[in-house]
Write an enzyme that holds these catalytic residues in place. Sequence first.
Site, PDB file in Angstrom:
ATOM      1  N   HIS A 273     -83.837  89.550 104.415  1.00  0.00           N
ATOM      2  CA  HIS A 273     -82.746  89.151 105.299  1.00  0.00           C
ATOM      3  C   HIS A 273     -81.585  90.103 105.090  1.00  0.00           C
ATOM      4  O   HIS A 273     -81.319  90.516 103.949  1.00  0.00           O
ATOM      5  CB  HIS A 273     -82.314  87.708 105.009  1.00  0.00           C
ATOM      6  CG  HIS A 273     -81.423  87.125 106.053  1.00  0.00           C
ATOM      7  ND1 HIS A 273     -80.056  87.313 106.048  1.00  0.00           N
ATOM      8  CD2 HIS A 273     -81.704  86.392 107.165  1.00  0.00           C
ATOM      9  CE1 HIS A 273     -79.539  86.695 107.097  1.00  0.00           C
ATOM     10  NE2 HIS A 273     -80.506  86.142 107.795  1.00  0.00           N
ATOM     11  N   GLU A 326     -87.707  82.486 109.338  1.00  0.00           N
ATOM     12  CA  GLU A 326     -88.830  82.571 110.255  1.00  0.00           C
ATOM     13  C   GLU A 326     -90.163  82.176 109.613  1.00  0.00           C
ATOM     14  O   GLU A 326     -91.057  81.654 110.282  1.00  0.00           O
ATOM     15  CB  GLU A 326     -88.951  83.999 110.832  1.00  0.00           C
ATOM     16  CG  GLU A 326     -87.936  84.329 111.900  1.00  0.00           C
ATOM     17  CD  GLU A 326     -86.655  84.905 111.325  1.00  0.00           C
ATOM     18  OE1 GLU A 326     -86.607  85.108 110.080  1.00  0.00           O
ATOM     19  OE2 GLU A 326     -85.707  85.152 112.088  1.00  0.00           O
TER      20      GLU A 326
END
Length: 387
Positions: A273, A326
């Site tokens: 991320h 996700e």
Amino acid sequence: MPINGTTVSALDVPHGLAGVVVTDTALGDVRGREGFYHYRQYSAVELARSRSFEDVWHLMFHGELPDAAGRAAFTARTAALRPLPAEVQAALPVIARSSARSGPLAGLRGALSLFGASAGLSPLYDIGADRRLADALAACAAVPTLLTALYRLGQGLEPIAPRDDLPHAANYLYMLTGTEPDPDRARAVERYLISTVDHGFNASTFTARVIASTGADLAACLVGAVGALSGPLHGGAPSRALDTLDAIGTVDRIDPWVRERVMAGERIMGFGHPVYRTEDPRSRMLREIAEGFGGPLVDFAVQVESRVEAILAELKPGRELHTNVEFYAGVVMELCGLPREMFTPTFAAARVVGWSANILEQAADSKIIRPAARYTGPPPPQPVPAA
């Protein structure tokens, strides 16, 4: 560099604007080193665990969590906005056919533009705060109806009209499937929706605010945000992360499959991320939800997570690469019966609330967002060649 008649020095900033503060916001923040993010003054994860989607929507738009009476009034108001204008409904089959190869998220861009025109959404610059709020409520209520209708039309099915007696998440699943959802699965999807309402100045939120700074109408801002969200490096990854589990297939293939791709310089979807330097709190919560359901898919996902993180730590030392939202979002949505082509659209059905809250906040600032770029082409001026 002249700006508004005044010469100021240009500032060099990190590539991708990483870490650059561009404005103030009262909507929330992401504290990446702590693995924490919040909506206004409340932990987003705690809100997802204990409150309803409507409560969080109210919080983002009005700055406070509602009491029981306020919740009932807000829920009734937003539920009444779910049906689409007749002219939009009539056009959806054409939009669904034209976007059949790209899917409902691509169709949403055209549908939102039509919705904005049909609903008479005016430029933010020309209207007051009350009208902006009404426009934002209408758009946020319409997006789930648009997305589910586009999906069903793309599958050769008739759209399902929204119900005003179901909560936001349950109604979304009902419009998608035509069946009132199991309460546990509806609550799991609701917690996912809450966890993805907002997340700092991500690419789609920043895009929405840039457009809002021009004074454009709310639909135009949302169309831009949807376009940004469609990119695989932003919201377009939940189904790709699940595809990774399918590609690996079995436990004995995890290590060779991951090593081969990391050594080839490929990205492992669902890991890493740009902000978090520790475990993504959204991933942690979604893993808990998935483990509550249990089953072979969940067991395999947990094993893949463990091995991928270990291999990434070995091959990319010094980098903190953990699962992001996700990875387990795909698992949870699969367990709740959502088709993969609706994973990212479902993300959009939640994020539209955060986008709209940011648009409303930006609309109160009359300053247009207009950064500069450094020119690196051939030195000008050069003679123009003869034709």
